[in-house]
Design a protein around this motif. Sequence first.
Motif, PDB file in Angstrom:
ATOM      1  N   ILE A 178     -25.292 -52.149 -66.779  1.00  0.00           N
ATOM      2  CA  ILE A 178     -23.918 -52.603 -67.007  1.00  0.00           C
ATOM      3  C   ILE A 178     -23.027 -51.945 -65.963  1.00  0.00           C
ATOM      4  O   ILE A 178     -23.311 -50.839 -65.494  1.00  0.00           O
ATOM      5  CB  ILE A 178     -23.436 -52.262 -68.434  1.00  0.00           C
ATOM      6  CG1 ILE A 178     -22.178 -53.076 -68.799  1.00  0.00           C
ATOM      7  CG2 ILE A 178     -23.174 -50.765 -68.595  1.00  0.00           C
ATOM      8  CD1 ILE A 178     -21.832 -53.032 -70.281  1.00  0.00           C
ATOM      9  N   TRP A 179     -21.977 -52.637 -65.568  1.00  0.00           N
ATOM     10  CA  TRP A 179     -21.017 -52.109 -64.599  1.00  0.00           C
ATOM     11  C   TRP A 179     -19.707 -51.804 -65.314  1.00  0.00           C
ATOM     12  O   TRP A 179     -18.970 -52.713 -65.688  1.00  0.00           O
ATOM     13  CB  TRP A 179     -20.748 -53.108 -63.481  1.00  0.00           C
ATOM     14  CG  TRP A 179     -21.959 -53.438 -62.659  1.00  0.00           C
ATOM     15  CD1 TRP A 179     -23.095 -52.694 -62.536  1.00  0.00           C
ATOM     16  CD2 TRP A 179     -22.152 -54.606 -61.853  1.00  0.00           C
ATOM     17  NE1 TRP A 179     -23.986 -53.318 -61.706  1.00  0.00           N
ATOM     18  CE2 TRP A 179     -23.443 -54.491 -61.268  1.00  0.00           C
ATOM     19  CE3 TRP A 179     -21.380 -55.723 -61.568  1.00  0.00           C
ATOM     20  CZ2 TRP A 179     -23.962 -55.459 -60.407  1.00  0.00           C
ATOM     21  CZ3 TRP A 179     -21.882 -56.689 -60.716  1.00  0.00           C
ATOM     22  CH2 TRP A 179     -23.154 -56.556 -60.140  1.00  0.00           C
ATOM     23  N   MET A 180     -19.440 -50.540 -65.492  1.00  0.00           N
ATOM     24  CA  MET A 180     -18.193 -50.101 -66.101  1.00  0.00           C
ATOM     25  C   MET A 180     -17.294 -49.489 -65.030  1.00  0.00           C
ATOM     26  O   MET A 180     -17.770 -49.085 -63.973  1.00  0.00           O
ATOM     27  CB  MET A 180     -18.461 -49.073 -67.196  1.00  0.00           C
ATOM     28  CG  MET A 180     -19.281 -49.590 -68.355  1.00  0.00           C
ATOM     29  SD  MET A 180     -18.602 -51.075 -69.158  1.00  0.00           S
ATOM     30  CE  MET A 180     -17.027 -50.463 -69.751  1.00  0.00           C
ATOM     31  N   PRO A 181     -15.965 -49.431 -65.266  1.00  0.00           N
ATOM     32  CA  PRO A 181     -15.052 -48.845 -64.270  1.00  0.00           C
ATOM     33  C   PRO A 181     -15.531 -47.472 -63.822  1.00  0.00           C
ATOM     34  O   PRO A 181     -16.010 -46.666 -64.632  1.00  0.00           O
ATOM     35  CB  PRO A 181     -13.723 -48.774 -65.027  1.00  0.00           C
ATOM     36  CG  PRO A 181     -13.805 -49.890 -66.025  1.00  0.00           C
ATOM     37  CD  PRO A 181     -15.247 -49.942 -66.440  1.00  0.00           C
ATOM     38  N   GLU A 182     -15.391 -47.189 -62.525  1.00  0.00           N
ATOM     39  CA  GLU A 182     -15.972 -45.975 -61.956  1.00  0.00           C
ATOM     40  C   GLU A 182     -15.306 -44.696 -62.447  1.00  0.00           C
ATOM     41  O   GLU A 182     -15.874 -43.610 -62.290  1.00  0.00           O
ATOM     42  CB  GLU A 182     -15.912 -46.029 -60.428  1.00  0.00           C
ATOM     43  CG  GLU A 182     -14.519 -46.096 -59.835  1.00  0.00           C
ATOM     44  CD  GLU A 182     -14.563 -46.076 -58.321  1.00  0.00           C
ATOM     45  OE1 GLU A 182     -15.626 -45.758 -57.770  1.00  0.00           O
ATOM     46  OE2 GLU A 182     -13.515 -46.379 -57.700  1.00  0.00           O
ATOM     47  N   ASP A 183     -14.107 -44.794 -63.052  1.00  0.00           N
ATOM     48  CA  ASP A 183     -13.462 -43.569 -63.524  1.00  0.00           C
ATOM     49  C   ASP A 183     -13.980 -43.114 -64.888  1.00  0.00           C
ATOM     50  O   ASP A 183     -13.510 -42.112 -65.420  1.00  0.00           O
ATOM     51  CB  ASP A 183     -11.938 -43.726 -63.557  1.00  0.00           C
ATOM     52  CG  ASP A 183     -11.478 -44.969 -64.293  1.00  0.00           C
ATOM     53  OD1 ASP A 183     -12.299 -45.860 -64.508  1.00  0.00           O
ATOM     54  OD2 ASP A 183     -10.287 -45.046 -64.639  1.00  0.00           O
ATOM     55  N   LEU A 184     -14.968 -43.808 -65.454  1.00  0.00           N
ATOM     56  CA  LEU A 184     -15.621 -43.327 -66.667  1.00  0.00           C
ATOM     57  C   LEU A 184     -16.681 -42.300 -66.261  1.00  0.00           C
ATOM     58  O   LEU A 184     -17.790 -42.653 -65.855  1.00  0.00           O
ATOM     59  CB  LEU A 184     -16.254 -44.482 -67.454  1.00  0.00           C
ATOM     60  CG  LEU A 184     -15.356 -45.171 -68.489  1.00  0.00           C
ATOM     61  CD1 LEU A 184     -14.163 -45.825 -67.824  1.00  0.00           C
ATOM     62  CD2 LEU A 184     -16.139 -46.209 -69.291  1.00  0.00           C
TER      63      LEU A 184
END
Length: 355
Positions: A178-184
């Motif tokens: 899955i691709w989640m926002p990089e700031d997580l």
Amino acid sequence: MKKLILGLSTMLVMLASTSCGDGKSMVTPISSGRPYEILVVADDKCWMSPDSALFHVLDTDVPGLPQSERSFRISRVRPEYFERAMRIFRNIIIVDIQPSVYTQTKFKYTRDAYSSPQMIMTIQSSSQEDFADYVSKHGNVIVDFFTRAEMNRQLKLLEKEHSSLVSARVGSQFDCDIWMPEDLTSYKTGQAFLWASNNLNDLNFVMYSYPFRDNRTFTKEFFIHKRDSVMAINIPGAREGMYMETADSSLVSVKNIAVQGDYAFEVRGLWEMKNDAMGGPFVSHVRVDRANARVIVVEGFVYNPSKLKRDPMRKLEAALYTLKLPQEKGKGLSELPVDQSISEEKAVKEAEQQK
């Protein structure tokens, strides 16, 4: 002098190669406007009519949020002023009412006509009355169309930049991607459970799984019961007796959608911290990993008190569409389809036909 002439010749060739025969540049400019902004091209008779149907459709609230937030920021320009500077807007609706040309009302769309990324919807109609009736009946289609256009842009950004940490954890724990926002960048794990958030804890991603029993899994009542039991164990509050749970079940909405061409169950609602004042919106996707006889749930939730939540929620929602089950890993990025609705029966039938 020869070097100067050679340089000018090279420049002329370069200019010629980036121009069309009509003198228009082939270099597409970057679109203007912020995400979820729409420019409407309509005359005064249409826009300022007593019903003002199109405005009322675009001015609706975003579903599933704890406070009123509009779906779009709206601007309007008369057709005679729709010139070069206006044409590069990212989202445009053109109202084209011509009794002598059209016999029915319908819409068509064009992608990246004057800028990129850009989506232009043209609504053609024979009369103001037919236009207003059509827009009122198909308001959800128009809102969903531009919402998906913005989410597809977010998917393109996620393809380039996403959290490698979350992808690694999802891969090792669930054999998914899955691709989640990089700031997580922060995470907590549990039994078949993952919770990731950014440093401010306002953007949150949750993933968990459980065995697939039967189709009763895809009901609102079952989902709320399962979600609350998982969250109570894995997301406790600061003191004993505090834990996350689903707020007011009457505000929870569910529907069938398509993800990666397969059946999925979408759930929207509000969460709260038991015996505490914390709370906010969430959106979940429930999918079946048939190869492993399990249900996979991915969820985005926001904690952003006293601030607007539309954009961060839609950012997380778009990311949920990037989930790839074990058998889907390696597949390319798929844009959200124009028609997201799909029944489980249809998904099963299509899967059988592909065997």
